[in-house]
Scaffold this motif. Structure first.
Motif, short mmCIF file in Angstrom:
data_model
loop_
_atom_site.label_atom_id
_atom_site.label_comp_id
_atom_site.label_asym_id
_atom_site.label_seq_id
_atom_site.Cartn_x
_atom_site.Cartn_y
_atom_site.Cartn_z
N GLN A 95 -5.34 -0.48 2.17
CA GLN A 95 -5.12 0.91 1.80
C GLN A 95 -5.84 1.89 2.72
O GLN A 95 -5.61 3.10 2.65
CB GLN A 95 -5.55 1.13 0.34
N LEU A 96 -6.69 1.39 3.61
CA LEU A 96 -7.47 2.27 4.47
C LEU A 96 -6.69 2.74 5.69
O LEU A 96 -7.02 3.76 6.28
CB LEU A 96 -8.77 1.57 4.92
N SER A 110 0.83 -1.20 0.00
CA SER A 110 0.00 0.00 0.00
C SER A 110 0.87 1.25 0.00
O SER A 110 2.02 1.23 0.44
CB SER A 110 -0.95 0.00 1.20
N PHE A 111 0.29 2.32 -0.47
CA PHE A 111 1.02 3.56 -0.70
C PHE A 111 0.22 4.71 -0.09
O PHE A 111 -0.95 4.90 -0.41
CB PHE A 111 1.20 3.72 -2.21
N PHE A 112 0.84 5.43 0.83
CA PHE A 112 0.17 6.53 1.52
C PHE A 112 0.93 7.82 1.26
O PHE A 112 2.15 7.85 1.26
CB PHE A 112 0.09 6.27 3.03
N ALA A 130 2.02 -1.81 8.31
CA ALA A 130 3.43 -2.15 8.55
C ALA A 130 4.32 -1.29 7.66
O ALA A 130 4.66 -1.68 6.56
CB ALA A 130 3.68 -3.63 8.27
N PRO A 131 4.68 -0.12 8.11
CA PRO A 131 5.49 0.76 7.25
C PRO A 131 6.82 0.12 6.85
O PRO A 131 7.50 -0.46 7.68
CB PRO A 131 5.75 1.99 8.15
N VAL A 132 7.12 0.26 5.61
CA VAL A 132 8.36 -0.31 5.08
C VAL A 132 9.33 0.80 4.70
O VAL A 132 10.49 0.79 5.08
CB VAL A 132 8.07 -1.20 3.86
#
Length: 205
Positions: A108-109, A79-81, A113-115
């Motif tokens: 996506q909501l 996912s991309f924020f 787990a930030p990478v």
């Protein structure tokens, strides 16, 4: 205090970090040819972004299309924020918005787990963005531990859109790579981004 207010000396003392400069983080990376669509988009967008010459323009016109392409490459399983609040620990000053977060999750909501954390450098200056990027990487590490996401390695990127510099956090050791990568070598840059996600998946899996 927020991510953007940290200095390198504060990060070293407050989080017991050890900074290693001029490290070669990625070795023997294979270049990857992105889609013709991304090439067409960037061919149009890069000159426009550089003419406008604001962080917002570089973010929207250069960085975002690359992040979307990266997500497509992984079949939308990451996912991309963009521009989301990522306040992890107010007492430690780990608060604020992150320019970009990539999470190894199809959700996506919400951030799970930030990478990778990407930060546009201020005033087209890579060096000025390094402390903020490291602070966000520390926050991602704490976030993962709280969520029981067993990712031992956090990657960070400082970018102006045209120049890219990579960082890596393992426990309390921060590696800052020696040189920079350039949008002119899109195949090499994309290869590094793909390898970064794959390596994180190995640590996570």
């Amino acid at each position: 205090m927020s991510y953007s207010e940290f200095t390198l000396s504060q990060l070293e003392s407050e989080f017991n970090l050890i900074l290693q400069e001029r490290v070669q983080i990625f070795k023997n990376i294979q270049s990857v040819t992105p889609s013709p669509l991304l090439r067409e988009i960037l061919e149009e967008n890069i000159p426009l972004a550089l003419d406008i010459d604001t962080e917002k323009a570089r973010s929207e016109l250069i960085i975002s299309p690359i992040m979307v392409e990266l997500r497509k490459y992984f079949n939308r399983q990451i996912s991309f924020f963009s521009g989301v609040d990522f306040s992890v620990d107010k007492s430690k000053g780990l608060t604020g918005r992150c320019d970009f977060i990539i999470s190894y999750s199809p959700k996506q909501l919400e951030v799970t787990a930030p990478v990778v954390t990407l930060v546009e450098a201020k005033n087209d200056n890579i060096k000025s963005g390094i402390p903020q990027c490291i602070a966000e990487m520390v926050a991602a590490q704490i976030f993962n531990e709280r969520q029981q996401n067993q990712i031992s390695c956090i990657y960070g990127v400082v970018t102006t859109g045209s120049n890219w510099k990579f960082l890596r956090l393992v426990e309390n050791l921060v590696d800052i790579e020696a040189g920079e990568h350039f949008i002119g070598d899109l195949e090499g840059l994309f290869g590094i981004l793909l390898d970064m996600i794959k390596m994180t998946h190995l640590h996570f899996g």
